[in-house]
Design an enzyme around this catalytic site. Structure first.
Site, PDB file in Angstrom:
ATOM      1  N   TRP A 255      75.751 -15.655 131.216  1.00  0.00           N
ATOM      2  CA  TRP A 255      74.413 -15.387 130.656  1.00  0.00           C
ATOM      3  C   TRP A 255      74.383 -14.036 129.959  1.00  0.00           C
ATOM      4  CZ3 TRP A 255      70.191 -12.195 133.058  1.00  0.00           C
ATOM      5  CH2 TRP A 255      70.695 -11.279 133.962  1.00  0.00           C
ATOM      6  N   ASP A 256      75.399 -13.215 130.221  1.00  0.00           N
ATOM      7  CA  ASP A 256      75.545 -11.907 129.575  1.00  0.00           C
ATOM      8  C   ASP A 256      75.396 -12.043 128.058  1.00  0.00           C
ATOM      9  OD1 ASP A 256      76.848 -12.168 132.037  1.00  0.00           O
ATOM     10  OD2 ASP A 256      78.264 -10.554 131.641  1.00  0.00           O
TER      11      ASP A 256
ATOM     12  N   LYS B  76      72.252  -6.097 144.100  1.00  0.00           N
ATOM     13  CA  LYS B  76      73.476  -5.840 143.344  1.00  0.00           C
ATOM     14  C   LYS B  76      73.129  -5.323 141.942  1.00  0.00           C
ATOM     15  CE  LYS B  76      77.499  -8.189 141.416  1.00  0.00           C
ATOM     16  NZ  LYS B  76      78.129  -9.456 141.087  1.00  0.00           N
ATOM     17  N   GLN B  77      72.067  -5.867 141.371  1.00  0.00           N
ATOM     18  CA  GLN B  77      71.719  -5.571 139.971  1.00  0.00           C
ATOM     19  C   GLN B  77      70.254  -5.912 139.752  1.00  0.00           C
ATOM     20  OE1 GLN B  77      74.473  -9.080 139.340  1.00  0.00           O
ATOM     21  NE2 GLN B  77      73.617  -8.873 137.300  1.00  0.00           N
TER      22      GLN B  77
ATOM     23  N   GLU C 153      72.713 -11.078 142.595  1.00  0.00           N
ATOM     24  CA  GLU C 153      73.571 -12.022 143.323  1.00  0.00           C
ATOM     25  C   GLU C 153      73.723 -11.687 144.807  1.00  0.00           C
ATOM     26  OE1 GLU C 153      77.125 -12.179 140.945  1.00  0.00           O
ATOM     27  OE2 GLU C 153      76.145 -13.471 139.467  1.00  0.00           O
TER      28      GLU C 153
HETATM   29  C1  BGC Z   1      77.262 -10.192 137.475  1.00  0.00           C
HETATM   30  C2  BGC Z   1      76.707 -11.308 136.617  1.00  0.00           C
HETATM   31  C3  BGC Z   1      77.502 -11.399 135.334  1.00  0.00           C
HETATM   32  C4  BGC Z   1      78.990 -11.527 135.618  1.00  0.00           C
HETATM   33  C5  BGC Z   1      79.837 -11.481 134.369  1.00  0.00           C
HETATM   34  C6  BGC Z   1      78.744 -10.416 137.699  1.00  0.00           C
HETATM   35  O1  BGC Z   1      79.281  -9.356 138.438  1.00  0.00           O
HETATM   36  O2  BGC Z   1      76.626 -10.161 138.716  1.00  0.00           O
HETATM   37  O3  BGC Z   1      75.357 -11.070 136.311  1.00  0.00           O
HETATM   38  O4  BGC Z   1      77.074 -12.508 134.613  1.00  0.00           O
HETATM   39  O5  BGC Z   1      79.404 -10.453 136.446  1.00  0.00           O
HETATM   40  O6  BGC Z   1      79.690 -10.276 133.698  1.00  0.00           O
END
Ligand code: BGC
Length: 764
Positions: free
Chosen positions: A355-356, A595-596, A483
């Site tokens: 989704w990035d 986490k984010q 996550e």
């Molecule tokens: C992040 C995700 C991201 C993925 C790829 C993961 O560590 O939590 O949001 O899509 O990395 O960059």
């Protein structure tokens, strides 16, 4: 954030310079000195071979392998995954003198310097090789990938014997024998090879995916004799060069790499005819001309997309490195290509796209290269069928976009992500919305976006549910962008993005029915979209539950989040990061640690939907709970901190955005660059310090200047014009290249932009 910079490269506004070679930095440098042109990418490997730690990596966008996974008796688990495959080393070289073969891991050398010229897209390296017997040879290497003709790469090696005259043997060839790092296997069958006076070719087929790569090289060198050596999966030409003291010998290799991704029979037949043609094309190319064309490509590109930072050499170099990587990874040359989380610089994340792409990378392209933005979205259109298949597997209707993919099929083997995260689907819808909001390219939305929007909305309407009394709609058993919270109900981000997706779908349907009733009827028929379904969409959007606490103004990340046990993240010892390696998987999920950004991500994407007070309350609540384990996290916090005039925090979070890879902050740059975080670094300047917001009716700006900087300047491609912003301690100077009279907001006030600069006092 338990991270620290490791400044290794010399600071220069346009160059990445490595002076002297540190072996422990070899893999990091391979990633940092990667070259790419969207079609292919090559790590900064020492072409002459290196026996220390190394990942010789050469990748093609869309050339992949597949592996069967253990079949699960649980429905919805994937049983096959796809990953980018390490292909042929087209730069393969060995250099021999007096029975010694140069190898920087074991040989003596001096005056080592490597330079990546960001302005020109050229990588050079030189050193003096000191042989055991005291003989010295100066070796100079230059390479680039053509930005004009993506299939072409070129290499030049200059050899100068400094204190002797005598033979030097140079081996140059094509090596399909590379090992795919993650699986430890080689993935190629050799289908044939040819050689003539000045060129060689080798054709490799992937083992299970039935794709091909044809590599042809043409050599130019003055040599005494040559012969060919064919080994397993490798074809090498051996040149005997007569070295004369003080005289340079120039060796040039021009490479043309053709790929066959399509497995249709006629494509295979077609591909066979290219074999001979490849040599022909190679003969028409000149190294100098290719070099000039590439330099000109970069010149044009920089003219309209550079960011200047005054008074901060580290970030100036950092942001140019980021912009360079963005264009290298993707510039919209092809519709079916993707942006992997590591670009074309390594194998981590299996070369998959996430989704990035829509949430973090797309803004860069929308504001630098609209056509590239459109092509990026087209990938999702081309893979709608796969997303619909995936929805069926997950007992949903419509389209469920994969969390990680190369071809459109789900490749993520962690069911928590692959089945619970709806954010890839909503990000795709968001991407179309964002693109249309800026470009007003309604036609594209009708043609490519609407089918996706209908099917994603349909998925949302089948994946979510009504509560017991049917008063509100929401998503149960999901994972949001954060996550660290798995299988939650009514994740605020997911519900909000779901609502926005459905509302946008309804708005596009309405506009299409007004503007093109025939087209509308056709699409309704094609998707069998019933009036009751449209009615249901309205109902869902209207009753979508958004968990929100009136008294505090805080959105609850998901139902029950506020009651989770609290973890004081400042008390987690530094040695325990990254947490994935030190805490059991389930332990991570059992508290309120993030986490984010999740709620904050929603507040960035739809920024104008929220008041500044709401943003402040949520930022102050969630930021202290976030450990920023994802490299995507700090920039989002920096952008929002800027909006809240929290200058110090904004700068702290920006701290490693532009230099994450140059300074190896996460200690894993060796695996490949953090390409999608690199996109976030661009956002960090333009959306953060520039205060740009692109989710309103008018494009708006609220520039601020970090006190560490003297000033900065950036450019935005917008509605056929290029808007130029310069910010210093006193003023914001804005002008437009074409003077099309575009209207923007600055600090909430409207301005019409012409070619003449306007001056607005900066609010510090
Ligand atoms: C992040 C995700 C991201 C993925 C790829 C993961 O560590 O939590 O949001 O899509 O990395 O960059």
């Amino acid at each position: 954030m338990a991270k620290s910079a490791d400044i290794y490269y010399k600071i220069h506004p346009w160059k990445i310079i490595e002076e002297g070679f540190r072996k422990e930095y070899a893999m990091v440098s391979e990633s940092v000195f990667s070259l790419g042109n969207e079609y292919m990418g090559t790590r900064g490997n020492f072409e002459e071979g290196y026996s220390g730690d190394s990942l010789t990596g050469n990748y093609f966008n869309g050339i992949y392998e597949a592996a069967d996974l253990e079949k699960s008796s649980y429905k919805g688990m994937i049983d096959k995954t796809e990953f980018i495959v390490n292909s042929a080393n087209w730069l393969y070289t060995r250099i021999q003198a007096d029975n010694e073969i140069v190898d920087l891991y074991t040989c003596k050398f001096k005056d080592y310097v490597r330079i990546l010229d960001l302005k020109k897209g050229i990588l050079t390296r030189s050193y003096i090789w000191v042989l055991e017997n005291g003989k010295e040879i100066k070796l100079e290497f230059e390479r680039f990938l053509s930005m004009k003709d993506a299939e072409i790469a070129a290499q030049k090696i200059t050899l100068t014997p400094l204190n002797f005259s005598g033979d030097i043997i140079l081996y140059s060839g094509i090596d399909f024998g590379l090992i795919h790092h993650m699986t430890g296997k080689n993935m190629w069958n050799i289908a044939g090879s040819t050689a003539d006076n000045d060129s060689i070719s080798m054709l490799g087929d992937t083992i299970s995916t039935d794709q091909s790569v044809l590599v042809s090289c043409r050599f130019q060198v003055d040599c005494r004799e040559w012969s060919d050596i064919e080994e397993e999966k490798k074809l090498v030409r051996r040149f005997v060069l007569s070295g004369e003291q003080g005289k340079s010998i120039e060796f040039i290799k021009i490479i043309r790499n053709l790929t066959r991704k399509d497995i249709k029979e006629e494509e295979k037949e077609n591909f066979k005819t290219k074999w001979g043609k490849n040599q022909e094309v190679l003969h028409s190319l000149s190294y100098q001309k290719l070099r000039e064309d590439t330099i000109n490509w970069w010149k044009r590109t920089w003219q309209d997309s550079d960011i200047v930072i005054e008074g901060d050499g580290l970030n100036q170099q950092g942001i140019r490195f980021c912009i360079f990587q963005m264009h290298q990874t993707y510039h919209g040359a092809d519709k079916g290509t993707i942006i992997g989380a590591k670009g074309l610089t390594g194998e981590a994340y299996s070369g998959n796209t996430f989704w990035d792409t829509e949430a973090y990378c797309l803004p860069f392209y929308i504001f630098n290269n609209t056509e590239a933005a459109r092509h990026l979205l087209e990938f999702r259109y081309l893979t709608l069928e796969e997303a619909m298949e995936r929805a069926k597997t997950l007992d949903c209707k419509g389209a469920f976009y994969p969390i990680a993919t190369i071809t459109g099929r789900e490749c993520c083997s962690l069911w928590q992500h692959a089945s619970l995260q709806l954010q890839a689907s909503t990000a795709v819808a968001y991407g179309f919305w964002h693109y249309e909001n800026i470009t007003e390219d309604e036609e594209f939305i009708f043609e490519n976006g609407l089918s996706i929007l209908i099917e994603v909305s349909r998925m949302l309407a089948s994946r979510g549910d009504w509560n017991k009394d049917r008063t509100r709609y929401g998503f149960y058993g999901v994972m949001g962008p954060d996550e660290f919270q798995m299988m939650v109900n009514n994740n605020c981000y997911t519900n909000y993005l779901g609502k926005k997706t459905i509302e946008y779908t309804l708005s596009v349907l309405k506009r299409y029915s007004n503007k093109n009733p025939d087209g509308y009827e056709k699409i309704i028929k094609k998707h069998c979209l019933l009036a009751e379904e449209i009615e249901e969409f309205h109902n869902i959007a209207k009753h979508m539950y958004i968990p929100y606490q009136e008294e505090t103004g805080i959105f609850e990340q998901h139902e029950g989040y506020f009651n989770l046990p609290h973890v004081d993240i400042d008390k987690i010892p530094i040695e325990e990061f990254p947490l994935y390696h030190h805490w059991t998987y389930d332990r991570i999920y059992r508290n309120d640690m993030l986490k984010q950004p999740d709620v904050l991500m929603m507040m960035l994407l739809y920024n104008s939907d929220f008041t500044k007070e709401q943003l402040k309350s949520n930022y102050e609540y969630y930021e202290p709970r976030c450990i920023h384990e994802s490299s995507l996290s700090p920039s989002v916090h920096s952008i929002l901190a800027s909006q809240l005039q929290k200058e110090e925090e904004a700068y702290k979070f920006f701290g490693f955005a532009t230099r994450m890879d140059l300074d190896n902050y996460n200690r894993n740059t060796g695996e490949g660059l953090h390409t999608t975080s690199i996109a976030a670094a661009w956002m960090n300047i333009v959306y953060g310090f520039g205060g740009m917001r692109s989710d309103g009716k008018l494009l708006s700006f609220a520039p601020s200047l970090p006190k560490e900087w003297e000033g900065y300047a950036f450019k935005i491609h917008f509605k056929g014009d290029i808007l130029r912003f310069k910010v210093d301690k006193e003023n914001i100077k804005i002008s437009s290249k074409a003077g099309l009279g575009i209207q923007i907001l600055v600090y909430g006030k409207p301005y019409i932009l012409g070619q003449d600069e306007i001056n607005i006092p900066v609010i510090l």
